[in-house]
Scaffold this motif. Structure first.
Motif, PDB file in Angstrom:
ATOM      1  N   VAL A 100       0.860  -1.187   0.000  1.00  0.00           N
ATOM      2  CA  VAL A 100       0.000   0.000   0.000  1.00  0.00           C
ATOM      3  C   VAL A 100       0.894   1.233   0.000  1.00  0.00           C
ATOM      4  O   VAL A 100       2.103   1.150   0.139  1.00  0.00           O
ATOM      5  N   GLY A 101       0.279   2.402  -0.161  1.00  0.00           N
ATOM      6  CA  GLY A 101       1.057   3.638  -0.179  1.00  0.00           C
ATOM      7  C   GLY A 101       1.374   4.065  -1.597  1.00  0.00           C
ATOM      8  O   GLY A 101       0.757   3.616  -2.566  1.00  0.00           O
ATOM      9  N   GLY A 102       2.377   4.933  -1.745  1.00  0.00           N
ATOM     10  CA  GLY A 102       2.754   5.455  -3.048  1.00  0.00           C
ATOM     11  C   GLY A 102       3.185   4.364  -4.012  1.00  0.00           C
ATOM     12  O   GLY A 102       3.687   3.318  -3.604  1.00  0.00           O
ATOM     13  N   MET A 118      11.037 -10.548  -3.098  1.00  0.00           N
ATOM     14  CA  MET A 118      10.514  -9.454  -2.289  1.00  0.00           C
ATOM     15  C   MET A 118       9.691  -8.502  -3.140  1.00  0.00           C
ATOM     16  O   MET A 118       8.576  -8.107  -2.772  1.00  0.00           O
ATOM     17  N   LEU A 119      10.231  -8.124  -4.295  1.00  0.00           N
ATOM     18  CA  LEU A 119       9.515  -7.214  -5.191  1.00  0.00           C
ATOM     19  C   LEU A 119       8.262  -7.879  -5.741  1.00  0.00           C
ATOM     20  O   LEU A 119       7.214  -7.224  -5.878  1.00  0.00           O
ATOM     21  N   ALA A 120       8.347  -9.191  -6.047  1.00  0.00           N
ATOM     22  CA  ALA A 120       7.186  -9.915  -6.565  1.00  0.00           C
ATOM     23  C   ALA A 120       6.060  -9.937  -5.539  1.00  0.00           C
ATOM     24  O   ALA A 120       4.875  -9.793  -5.891  1.00  0.00           O
ATOM     25  N   ILE A 121       6.411 -10.109  -4.270  1.00  0.00           N
ATOM     26  CA  ILE A 121       5.397 -10.124  -3.212  1.00  0.00           C
ATOM     27  C   ILE A 121       4.701  -8.773  -3.117  1.00  0.00           C
ATOM     28  O   ILE A 121       3.466  -8.688  -3.027  1.00  0.00           O
ATOM     29  N   GLY A 160       2.740  -8.105  -6.424  1.00  0.00           N
ATOM     30  CA  GLY A 160       1.596  -9.000  -6.480  1.00  0.00           C
ATOM     31  C   GLY A 160       0.513  -8.595  -5.495  1.00  0.00           C
ATOM     32  O   GLY A 160      -0.680  -8.643  -5.810  1.00  0.00           O
ATOM     33  N   GLY A 161       0.926  -8.182  -4.295  1.00  0.00           N
ATOM     34  CA  GLY A 161      -0.044  -7.742  -3.299  1.00  0.00           C
ATOM     35  C   GLY A 161      -0.795  -6.503  -3.754  1.00  0.00           C
ATOM     36  O   GLY A 161      -2.017  -6.397  -3.574  1.00  0.00           O
ATOM     37  N   ARG A 162      -0.085  -5.560  -4.372  1.00  0.00           N
ATOM     38  CA  ARG A 162      -0.732  -4.335  -4.856  1.00  0.00           C
ATOM     39  C   ARG A 162      -1.716  -4.657  -5.983  1.00  0.00           C
ATOM     40  O   ARG A 162      -2.812  -4.098  -6.056  1.00  0.00           O
ATOM     41  N   ALA A 163      -1.302  -5.576  -6.889  1.00  0.00           N
ATOM     42  CA  ALA A 163      -2.193  -5.952  -7.991  1.00  0.00           C
ATOM     43  C   ALA A 163      -3.437  -6.654  -7.469  1.00  0.00           C
ATOM     44  O   ALA A 163      -4.549  -6.441  -7.972  1.00  0.00           O
ATOM     45  N   LEU A 164      -3.260  -7.485  -6.448  1.00  0.00           N
ATOM     46  CA  LEU A 164      -4.394  -8.206  -5.872  1.00  0.00           C
ATOM     47  C   LEU A 164      -5.382  -7.248  -5.216  1.00  0.00           C
ATOM     48  O   LEU A 164      -6.602  -7.398  -5.352  1.00  0.00           O
ATOM     49  N   LEU A 165      -4.859  -6.250  -4.508  1.00  0.00           N
ATOM     50  CA  LEU A 165      -5.733  -5.276  -3.864  1.00  0.00           C
ATOM     51  C   LEU A 165      -6.562  -4.512  -4.898  1.00  0.00           C
ATOM     52  O   LEU A 165      -7.743  -4.225  -4.682  1.00  0.00           O
TER      53      LEU A 165
END
Length: 257
Positions: A32-34, A170-173, A176-181
Motif C-alpha cells: 500500500v502507499g505510493g 521481495m519485489l514480486a510479493i 503482487g499484493g498491490r495488484a491483488l488489492l
C-alpha cells in the motif's frame, strides 16, 4: 560465473527460509502507499545490504560502535515507520521529510513526497541492518574476506548477486499484493484501514525484535523444520567448493575449516 549464478539462486531461495521473517511486515507495508514505495524499499535494501556485508566491521570500528547498536537503530526506525503508517498525519510528515532527503534525480515522478519512493528508500536502508540471512558457504566466505579486509571485485559481485536474488521475490510479493488489492473492489475502499493495520503490525514486530523474538522464532523453525537446513544444497557441491578455493585460497585458514 558459477558462483554468481548460485549466489543469485541462493538469494531467491532465501524467501523460503525463516530469514524472511524480519522483512515480512515491511513487505506487507509495501503493498500500500505510493506507487514507487516497493522500488524504494528494494533499492534501499540492496544498497545497505551490500555495503554492510562488505564494510560493517570497518564502519563499526570507525564509529566506535557495538555491532548491536546498528541493529537497535534499525529497530527504532522500523517502529517509527510503523507509527507513520498507523497515524495518517505522521505519514504525511514522514513522506515530506523523506522527499527532502532523496535527491531530485533519484526520486521518481513529479510529486516526490507522494510517490512513496523516499519513504520506501529509508525503510529499505534499515533492512540491511536487521537482515540476518541463513547464509550458505558462498556468502559466508565473502564475509570472511570482508572481515580480513579483503574486499575484492569477487566479493562485491557475489554479494550484489545474492542481494538481487533476495530482492526478486521481495519485489514480486509487493507488486503482487498491490495488484491483488486493485482487483478486489471491496478492498479498495478500505486501503486507509489496511495501511494502518500494516503499520500496527510493523510497530509490534519492531517491539518483538527489540526483545529478540525474531531470532528466537528463526532458531525454532530451523530446529523444527528439516528442509530449511537443506536450502543451501547448491552451495555445498564440489564444483562450488573448488571455485571458492580458487577465488579465496586462504578462506580455510581464516575460518579454521
Amino acid at each position: 560465473m558459477l558462483l554468481l549464478l548460485i549466489a543469485f539462486v541462493g538469494g531467491v531461495l532465501t524467501v523460503l527460509s525463516p530469514c524472511v521473517l524480519p522483512v515480512l511486515p515491511v513487505l506487507l507495508s509495501g503493498t500500500v502507499g505510493g506507487r514507487a514505495r516497493p522500488a524504494g524499499i528494494i533499492v534501499g535494501f540492496v544498497g545497505s545490504f551490500v555495503v554492510l556485508t562488505l564494510f560493517l566491521s570497518t564502519l563499526v570500528s570507525a564509529l566506535n560502535l557495538s555491532p548491536d547498536a546498528l541493529r537497535w537503530g534499525a529497530v527504532a526506525l522500523l517502529f517509527v515507520f510503523g507509527l507513520t503508517l498507523a497515524v495518517p498525519a505522521l505519514q504525511v510528515r514522514f513522506e515530506l521529510l523523506a522527499a527532502r532527503m532523496v535527491p531530485q534525480k533519484v526520486a521518481t515522478g513529479n510529486n516526490r513526497g507522494g510517490d512513496g519512493f523516499g519513504g520506501g528508500l529509508l525503510v529499505g536502508l534499515t533492512l540491511g541492518l536487521v537482515w540476518t540471512p541463513c547464509v550458505g558457504p558462498i556468502l559466508a566466505s565473502v564475509m570472511t574476506l570482508a572481515l580480513s579486509g579483503q574486499v575484492t571485485a569477487f566479493a562485491v559481485a557475489v554479494t550484489l548477486a545474492y542481494a538481487l536474488g533476495v530482492s526478486l521475490p521481495m519485489l514480486a510479493i509487493m507488486r503482487g499484493g498491490r495488484a491483488l488489492l486493485k482487483r478486489v473492489p471491496a478492498v479498495m475502499g478500505h486501503l486507509g484501514r489496511i495501511q494502518q493495520t500494516f503499520g500496527v503490525v510493523l510497530a509490534v514486530f519492531a517491539v518483538g525484535m527489540a526483545f529478540g523474538l525474531d531470532r528466537a522464532v528463526q532458531t525454532l523453525i530451523v530446529d523444527r523444520v528439516p528442509y530449511v537446513q537443506r536450502l543451501t544444497f547448491l552451495e555445498e557441491t564440489d564444483a562450488v567448493r573448488q571455485q571458492l578455493e580458487q577465488q579465496a585460497p586462504d578462506i580455510r585458514s581464516n575460518t579454521g575449516r
